[in-house]
Design a protein around this motif. Structure first.
Motif, PDB file in Angstrom:
ATOM      1  N   ALA A 146      64.816  48.208  42.437  1.00 29.09           N
ATOM      2  CA  ALA A 146      65.213  47.135  41.516  1.00 29.09           C
ATOM      3  C   ALA A 146      66.513  47.499  40.804  1.00 29.09           C
ATOM      4  CB  ALA A 146      64.101  46.887  40.497  1.00 29.09           C
ATOM      5  N   GLY A 147      66.659  48.766  40.420  1.00 31.28           N
ATOM      6  CA  GLY A 147      67.897  49.203  39.784  1.00 31.28           C
ATOM      7  C   GLY A 147      69.093  49.061  40.697  1.00 31.28           C
ATOM      8  N   VAL A 148      68.904  49.346  41.980  1.00 28.33           N
ATOM      9  CA  VAL A 148      69.997  49.199  42.945  1.00 28.33           C
ATOM     10  C   VAL A 148      70.432  47.743  43.032  1.00 28.33           C
ATOM     11  CG1 VAL A 148      70.561  49.313  45.411  1.00 28.33           C
ATOM     12  CG2 VAL A 148      69.381  51.230  44.300  1.00 28.33           C
ATOM     13  N   VAL A 149      69.466  46.825  43.056  1.00 24.25           N
ATOM     14  CA  VAL A 149      69.796  45.398  43.147  1.00 24.25           C
ATOM     15  C   VAL A 149      70.599  44.955  41.932  1.00 24.25           C
ATOM     16  CG1 VAL A 149      68.816  43.065  43.175  1.00 24.25           C
ATOM     17  CG2 VAL A 149      67.806  44.860  44.594  1.00 24.25           C
ATOM     18  N   VAL A 150      70.173  45.393  40.747  1.00 24.39           N
ATOM     19  CA  VAL A 150      70.866  44.990  39.526  1.00 24.39           C
ATOM     20  C   VAL A 150      72.259  45.609  39.453  1.00 24.39           C
ATOM     21  CG1 VAL A 150      70.822  45.150  37.004  1.00 24.39           C
ATOM     22  CG2 VAL A 150      68.737  44.591  38.250  1.00 24.39           C
ATOM     23  N   ILE A 151      72.373  46.872  39.844  1.00 26.38           N
ATOM     24  CA  ILE A 151      73.683  47.530  39.814  1.00 26.38           C
ATOM     25  C   ILE A 151      74.651  46.870  40.790  1.00 26.38           C
ATOM     26  CG2 ILE A 151      74.882  49.687  40.392  1.00 26.38           C
ATOM     27  CD1 ILE A 151      72.436  51.166  39.270  1.00 26.38           C
ATOM     28  N   ALA A 152      74.121  46.417  41.937  1.00 20.49           N
ATOM     29  CA  ALA A 152      74.981  45.790  42.943  1.00 20.49           C
ATOM     30  C   ALA A 152      75.621  44.512  42.417  1.00 20.49           C
ATOM     31  CB  ALA A 152      74.171  45.494  44.213  1.00 20.49           C
ATOM     32  N   ASP A 153      74.925  43.801  41.525  1.00 16.84           N
ATOM     33  CA  ASP A 153      75.483  42.574  40.947  1.00 16.84           C
ATOM     34  C   ASP A 153      74.954  42.431  39.524  1.00 16.84           C
ATOM     35  OD1 ASP A 153      76.700  40.199  40.483  1.00 16.84           O
ATOM     36  OD2 ASP A 153      75.667  39.065  42.045  1.00 16.84           O
ATOM     37  N   PRO A 154      75.505  43.177  38.576  1.00 17.30           N
ATOM     38  CA  PRO A 154      74.919  43.269  37.231  1.00 17.30           C
ATOM     39  C   PRO A 154      74.982  41.996  36.410  1.00 17.30           C
ATOM     40  CG  PRO A 154      77.042  44.384  37.304  1.00 17.30           C
ATOM     41  CD  PRO A 154      76.711  44.018  38.709  1.00 17.30           C
ATOM     42  N   HIS A 155      75.797  41.028  36.798  1.00 20.73           N
ATOM     43  CA  HIS A 155      75.982  39.844  35.962  1.00 20.73           C
ATOM     44  C   HIS A 155      75.183  38.633  36.437  1.00 20.73           C
ATOM     45  CE1 HIS A 155      79.093  41.990  33.882  1.00 20.73           C
ATOM     46  NE2 HIS A 155      79.754  42.184  35.009  1.00 20.73           N
TER      47      HIS A 155
END
Length: 290
Positions: free
Chosen positions: A189-198
């Motif tokens: 989940a952290g990877v997904v958010v970091i990939a597109d944080p906005h």
């Protein structure tokens, strides 16, 4: 930050389960009693146990990878698909490494039904089932998430009980598997958010109305399981008798289910933080007028 805190809670839970069930005499004695009780069910449940355990294989994991990839491609969710496949691979590979190389099962000088120094934590079968469920949760549409989670929790619990009945694992091994998959899910989940944080929603998560009942059930199962487990360890002659091992097996089931419910809830919460952000003022477009 919320994903990191959830992952930290999973990591602490995993370490605590390992310490209590592997590094303490009382934990080892209870685990041995529950395993002996499970073995008593082997003849009665052999066919059902074999059918459950035979489902979990390399082929089934590869099938899950193909299903996850297909869903991600159809939904055009490339990052989620890659993260889900990474979650599936990472959870299962880390289970093998932890069980066979990193985690030790010291000889505490007690007699056990299985080799005293043969580490079996975490359970590979339970990890496989729960990680497959978590990977699917990452790519399926939000409206399918809760039914998928319920099905995954049921499948994981049945698999955990089957591994106990087969004499392959103790209750603590499967509980650790739930927690390890939860940790791997927070990383994905952290990877997904970091990939597109906005583009992800971090504030509008709402638990469904049934959550309070599930939380109450989980708390009751854990409280009852812990109370009975402590009582059995205090009354060692009962714990070591045939009747006591049956109770210990049942207690193991209570603890697995009581841990699995909040673990799956925390997985759902972590994945909810990867959902697309929605504007609170967005409305469907009005139909054209003549």
């Amino acid at each position: 930050m919320r994903i990191a805190l959830t992952g930290f809670a999973f990591a602490i839970g995993f370490a605590l389960v390992y310490y209590v069930t592997v590094r303490t005499i009382q934990g080892r004695l209870f685990g041995d009693a529950s395993l002996r009780g499970a073995l008593l069910t082997r003849s009665a449940l052999a066919d059902g146990t074999d059918r459950v355990l035979n489902v979990v294989s390399i082929a089934s994991l590869l099938g899950t990878v193909a299903l996850v990839a297909t869903i991600a491609l159809v939904r055009l969710e490339r990052v989620q698909g890659l993260a889900a496949i990474g979650l599936l691979a990472g959870a299962n590979v880390s289970t093998l490494i932890l069980k066979d190389h990193l985690l030790e099962r010291p000889d505490l000088g007690i007699r056990e039904v299985s080799p005293a120094t043969l580490n079996s934590l975490p359970s590979g079968h339970t990890t496989a089932v729960i990680s497959a469920s978590a990977a699917l949760l990452l790519v399926v549409p939000m409206r399918w998430r809760y039914p998928t989670a319920v099905a995954g929790l049921a499948a994981g619990t049945v698999t955990a009980l089957a591994t106990m009945s087969a004499g392959w694992h103790r209750a603590g091994d499967s509980i650790a598997a739930f927690l390890l998959v939860g940790l791997c899910t927070t990383i994905a989940a952290g990877v997904v958010v970091i990939a597109d944080p906005h583009s992800h929603d971090r504030t509008n998560f709402r638990w469904p109305p049934s959550t309070r009942w599930l939380a109450a059930v989980a708390a009751a199962l854990l409280a009852l399981g812990l109370a009975l487990g402590v009582a059995l360890n205090v009354a060692a002659p009962i714990r070591d008798a045939t009747f006591g091992t049956w109770i210990a097996f049942g207690v193991g089931g209570l603890l697995i289910t009581g841990t699995g419910i909040p673990a799956m809830g925390a997985i759902l919460y972590a994945l909810s933080l990867t959902d697309p952000r929605r504007s609170p003022n967005s409305r469907p477009a009005s139909p054209p007028r003549d």
